[in-house]
Design an enzyme around this catalytic site. Sequence first.
Site, PDB file in Angstrom:
ATOM      1  N   GLU A 166      -2.705  -5.924   3.058  1.00  0.00           N
ATOM      2  CA  GLU A 166      -3.427  -4.666   3.257  1.00  0.00           C
ATOM      3  C   GLU A 166      -3.892  -4.133   1.901  1.00  0.00           C
ATOM      4  OE1 GLU A 166      -1.170  -1.139   4.356  1.00  0.00           O
ATOM      5  OE2 GLU A 166      -2.707  -0.632   5.824  1.00  0.00           O
TER       6      GLU A 166
ATOM      7  N   GLY B   1       3.696   5.111   6.940  1.00  0.00           N
ATOM      8  CA  GLY B   1       3.507   4.663   5.563  1.00  0.00           C
ATOM      9  C   GLY B   1       3.474   3.154   5.501  1.00  0.00           C
ATOM     10  N   SER B   2       3.870   2.623   4.351  1.00  0.00           N
ATOM     11  CA  SER B   2       3.748   1.181   4.128  1.00  0.00           C
ATOM     12  C   SER B   2       4.935   0.416   4.728  1.00  0.00           C
ATOM     13  CB  SER B   2       3.675   0.911   2.632  1.00  0.00           C
ATOM     14  OG  SER B   2       4.870   1.339   2.037  1.00  0.00           O
TER      15      SER B   2
ATOM     16  N   GLY C 133       8.821   1.535   5.099  1.00  0.00           N
ATOM     17  CA  GLY C 133       9.299   1.554   6.487  1.00  0.00           C
ATOM     18  C   GLY C 133      10.599   0.775   6.630  1.00  0.00           C
TER      19      GLY C 133
ATOM     20  N   GLU D  74       5.147   3.937  11.903  1.00  0.00           N
ATOM     21  CA  GLU D  74       3.697   3.666  11.962  1.00  0.00           C
ATOM     22  C   GLU D  74       3.330   3.089  10.612  1.00  0.00           C
ATOM     23  OE1 GLU D  74       1.828   3.813  14.470  1.00  0.00           O
ATOM     24  OE2 GLU D  74       2.772   5.181  15.890  1.00  0.00           O
TER      25      GLU D  74
ATOM     26  N   CYS E 191      -5.054   3.030   8.065  1.00  0.00           N
ATOM     27  CA  CYS E 191      -4.233   1.915   8.564  1.00  0.00           C
ATOM     28  C   CYS E 191      -4.977   1.102   9.607  1.00  0.00           C
ATOM     29  CB  CYS E 191      -2.944   2.469   9.137  1.00  0.00           C
ATOM     30  SG  CYS E 191      -3.240   3.786  10.319  1.00  0.00           S
TER      31      CYS E 191
ATOM     32  N   LYS F 144       8.279  15.830   5.205  1.00  0.00           N
ATOM     33  CA  LYS F 144       8.198  15.466   3.778  1.00  0.00           C
ATOM     34  C   LYS F 144       6.822  14.833   3.545  1.00  0.00           C
ATOM     35  CE  LYS F 144       8.576  12.618   0.933  1.00  0.00           C
ATOM     36  NZ  LYS F 144       7.510  12.263  -0.030  1.00  0.00           N
TER      37      LYS F 144
END
Length: 482
Positions: free
Chosen positions: A381, A229-230, A234, A251, A285, A177
């Site tokens: 971030e 992703g974020s 997550g 991740e 990241c 996806k």
Amino acid sequence: MIMNLNDHYQLHIDGESVPASTDNALVTNDPATGEPIAKFAQATTADVDRAVGAAREAVSAWRSKTPVERGQILQDIATQIRANADDLAQIESRDQGKPLTQAQSDVEDAARYFEYYAGAADKLEGKSIPRGDETLDMTVREPYGVSGQIIPWNFPLSITARGVAPALAAGNTVVVKPAPTTPLSALHLAALCRDTGVPDGVVNVVTGGTEPGVALTSHDGVDQLTFTGSVPTGQAVMKAAAETITPVTLELGGKNPAIVMPDADLDEAAFWIATGIFTNAGQICSAADRALVHESIYDEFIELLVDHAVSYDLGPGTDDPDMGPLNHAEHFETVVDYIETGLEEGATLETGGEPLDGDGHFVPPTVFSDVEPEMRIAQEEIFGPVLAVIPFADRTEALEIANGVEFGLTGGVFSRDITQALGVAREIDAGGVYVNEWFGGSVETPFGGMKQSGIGREKGLEALDSYLQTKNIAINLDEDGH
Ligand code: NAD
């Protein structure tokens, strides 16, 4: 095989390009202009169900290919990626916004993932465990079955390849996806896999936003999940996976410290940190988000950083500038808000900060000095070309600041004293540390986070642990049968 941008992309299920069960198409825009590039299908929960069904159906045929056959198919995919590298890089640069040279490097990385895991496919060995003369005990490593993979928008092609290649090498099938602002390269990769001889149903791609993401992560036909992703997403993925006890690899984000000791080669360190924060417009990241600089060299080092920052030329990715736009309008607003926050918090803007006029999402390289470790721009971030430069007095303070965030993805240390550099490297709480360089990892090296930066490792041989489960087989050798 010639790859061109299509006007309207469909889903990729069971080896075919198929419409979604709704006519509600989405649009992906050119980040440099805000203009639409292409429409694409918005997958529903029912479409995810179809894709997972196709992937399930394909598991036994794919699993029963010999490891050598699977490896050969993966090697052929790598060859085809390279044969189509120019087209893939153009598509990625257009859709994501990154400079063409960086897109070309991502395409080569994608090829390397398939090549690397092609070589691993026939080396997924178990072990034998000594338990005495009356038992033979061995482990075998088996694929999970269907791997669901959720991809972010900063490295759409290479992160897709990073997850799909080891999953396939291990004998799993996949449903991917992609992110809703960068769906194109994953669809092209799936078509390329099909044309290269990957059996139908082994690689499926469902495009769309949150709905197909939620459907995939909570689907009881998915046996393993890989999410990049974020942190908030997550967490949602982990909660969804908890319902069915599905293993997850996460991740997530970073707020990575680059520690510059007073004896460092300052020109080299400034080059690496500028590269570390401004590559891909900071949407990485593992970016060098925070420069922690010894107070004795602080002013001099800021000048060097500013020299790098002002030398970047900005433009549409396909013109191959030093830096492209941010990927989409909402993210552009987030980054601009963070710059405003930095000013409100009292940091000094050394350069940048002012978004470019026009419809593109351009933010120039931005450097803040006088940043306090507790400021939001030093803790959260930003995921843009915004560097926070923080002074420190000694090694203890540097490490306190470095580790004083919730993330732990990467970190770095710059020093000519190798004993000092290695000592600091050991004490940074991060899954990867660079010494006198940045982005030092590669396809062959494990990558992942400590703390809230994630669970598990991608890349290298260690990634295969996410796609294989161990079965222990104990065999009774006692001739009496007991
Ligand atoms: P995001 O979390 O917003 O979205 C990631 C993906 O999740 C997208 O495909 C999105 O559509 C999907 N999604 C959204 N809601 C979902 C839900 N509830 N359930 C399932 N899927 C859902 O992240 P992003 O903004 O696309 O990417 C940026 C983030 O990714 C940054 O935090 C960055 O640090 C991180 N990242 C990490 C790595 C790594 O390897 N550690 C690499 C690249 C990016």
